[in-house]
Design an enzyme around this catalytic site. Structure first.
Site, PDB file in Angstrom:
ATOM      1  N   GLU A 136      81.523 -48.116 -49.379  1.00 11.04           N
ATOM      2  CA  GLU A 136      81.774 -48.295 -50.804  1.00 11.04           C
ATOM      3  C   GLU A 136      82.990 -49.177 -51.055  1.00 11.04           C
ATOM      4  O   GLU A 136      82.971 -50.056 -51.919  1.00 11.04           O
ATOM      5  CB  GLU A 136      81.959 -46.940 -51.482  1.00 11.04           C
ATOM      6  CG  GLU A 136      82.208 -47.050 -52.989  1.00 11.04           C
ATOM      7  CD  GLU A 136      82.136 -45.710 -53.685  1.00 11.04           C
ATOM      8  OE1 GLU A 136      81.084 -45.050 -53.576  1.00 11.04           O
ATOM      9  OE2 GLU A 136      83.133 -45.308 -54.315  1.00 11.04           O
ATOM     10  N   ARG A 144      88.675 -76.870 -74.767  1.00 10.81           N
ATOM     11  CA  ARG A 144      89.570 -76.429 -75.835  1.00 10.81           C
ATOM     12  C   ARG A 144      90.784 -77.359 -75.926  1.00 10.81           C
ATOM     13  O   ARG A 144      91.405 -77.677 -74.901  1.00 10.81           O
ATOM     14  CB  ARG A 144      90.016 -74.989 -75.558  1.00 10.81           C
ATOM     15  CG  ARG A 144      91.035 -74.427 -76.531  1.00 10.81           C
ATOM     16  CD  ARG A 144      90.414 -74.135 -77.852  1.00 10.81           C
ATOM     17  NE  ARG A 144      91.325 -73.315 -78.674  1.00 10.81           N
ATOM     18  CZ  ARG A 144      91.231 -73.218 -79.985  1.00 10.81           C
ATOM     19  NH1 ARG A 144      90.281 -73.886 -80.627  1.00 10.81           N
ATOM     20  NH2 ARG A 144      92.070 -72.448 -80.651  1.00 10.81           N
ATOM     21  N   GLN A 185     100.394 -77.474 -67.789  1.00  6.20           N
ATOM     22  CA  GLN A 185     100.641 -76.997 -66.426  1.00  6.20           C
ATOM     23  C   GLN A 185     100.554 -75.483 -66.290  1.00  6.20           C
ATOM     24  O   GLN A 185      99.982 -74.976 -65.312  1.00  6.20           O
ATOM     25  CB  GLN A 185     102.004 -77.492 -65.933  1.00  6.20           C
ATOM     26  CG  GLN A 185     102.193 -77.332 -64.422  1.00  6.20           C
ATOM     27  CD  GLN A 185     101.196 -78.156 -63.624  1.00  6.20           C
ATOM     28  OE1 GLN A 185     100.999 -79.338 -63.913  1.00  6.20           O
ATOM     29  NE2 GLN A 185     100.551 -77.544 -62.651  1.00  6.20           N
TER      30      GLN A 185
END
Length: 377
Positions: free
Chosen positions: A240, A266, A277
């Site tokens: 798991e 955008r 940056q």
């Protein structure tokens, strides 16, 4: 040392990635639609991937199984649904495969792999999460089996499961050998499965409480030998804590793609977000976390497949991938800004689905303890 996937692995990854959007999310009709959704995941091989073909499974090892889950998540399958499938396979089906009697394996595994039977992981208790050595649920020896008494909480697939893998104290003074693992049918007298809990994350994985009130479990449903509960649980956790967290590799891959696209499109202050940056640095850190966790997870799975002791690598992978999933989802919300809080963009959902990753299957603090122990501290 080869870091690339084989042609067969890549083809299988691409195939499940393409098919992943076909898996429907049950939404508000979860219980009614469960059987249909479960069969869709079974058809993709997710429910029985790590089970030999002779029992109806895919016959894959840990690495190939992890790649299936990563590919499905990368392709857009609901994180909660994949978590439900992983809990079924790694916490329940694997223990039945490795520790049940031949007759019980023959009776249960084909239905578990085909989606006819859903398994619920009933280990956690109200006062015992990762500490299996202090279980309040007891199993009292009677003729032909045991009587279980106690309450399990946060049972993954609990409200819809037809089989529960659970753990109970059989010898309070037994130390490491105090508990025993069982596979219990839902229709067993004295077993009551509660209603789905209302959760903020991994919503499509139905979670609930399960109560045992003098619930009889026959001897042939003991997994392993009496007193081997810790062995069964820890073995299942190796699978798991590695394979399940491949889901979060796929989720991060998806988020990074979306963030890169958003940063390119955008514009703010006359420039693309990508030209700032700090945004580029944040995306670089997201990629670094993803690839670092991926290497650790693949290493852990490779150790399992090689029959080596994978404990260190599994703990490292679980810690790295779970922490990365949370950090990357939060970074995605920062890149999307206010839009991240609009449900139409799905970013807030990814944050909610990632947040529990550092808690279930052993918290990050527990993974650090395991790592320290492997270092000889």
């Amino acid at each position: 040392m080869d870091f690339s996937l084989s042609a067969e692995q890549q083809e299988r990854y691409d195939r499940i990635r393409t098919a992943a959007p076909e898996i429907s999310s049950p939404g508000s009709a979860a219980i009614r639609r469960h059987g249909e959704t479960w069969k869709e995941m079974a058809a993709l091989g997710l429910l029985g991937a790590a089970v030999p073909e002779e029992h109806g499974g895919g016959g894959f090892g840990a690495l190939d199984t992890a790649l299936l889950y990563e590919g499905a998540s990368d392709g857009g399958a609901d994180t909660g649904l994949l978590f439900a499938a992983a809990a079924h396979l790694f916490a329940c089906v694997r223990p039945v495969l490795e520790f049940a009697s031949p007759q019980t394996r023959k009776a249960l595994l084909p239905a578990l792999c085909s989606g006819e039977l859903t398994a619920g992981n009933a280990m956690t208790e109200p006062d015992a999460g990762s500490d299996i050595s202090r279980l309040a649920t007891t199993a009292t020896r009677v003729d032909g089996g045991y009587l279980l008494d106690g309450v399990k909480s946060f049972v993954s697939n609990g409200p819809v499961a037809g089989l529960y893998v659970t753990y109970a104290t059989t010898n309070p003074d037994g130390g490491y050998f105090a508990s025993t693992a069982f596979a219990v049918d839902r229709d067993s007298l004295g077993l009551v499965a509660g209603e789905p809990m209302r959760k903020s994350g991994l919503v499509a994985c139905q979670t609930g409480e399960v109560r045992f009130d003098r619930c009889f479990v026959p001897d042939d449903r003991v997994l392993g030998s009496p007193g081997q509960g810790q062995v069964v649980f820890r073995t299942s956790m190796l699978w798991e804590r590695s394979c399940l967290f491949a889901i979060y590799l796929g989720q991060q891959e998806r988020l990074i793609r979306r963030c890169v696209q958003h940063a390119r499109e955008r514009r703010q202050f006359g420039k693309r977000l990508a030209d700032f940056q700090p945004v580029a640095d944040r995306l670089a850190d997201m990629r670094l976390r993803l690839e670092s966790g991926r290497l650790l997870l693949y290493r852990a799975c490779t150790e399992i497949d090689a029959g080596q002791d994978p404990s260190l690598w599994v703990a490292l992978a679980k810690l790295a991938v779970s922490e990365a999933a949370v950090a990357t989802s939060l970074d995605a919300s920062r890149i999307f800004g206010g839009r991240a809080f609009l449900t139409e963009h799905g970013i807030e959902e990814q944050v909610r689905d990632a947040a529990p990753a550092t808690t279930f299957s052993g918290t990050s603090d527990i993974q650090r303890q395991l790592i320290a122990r492997e270092m000889g501290l």
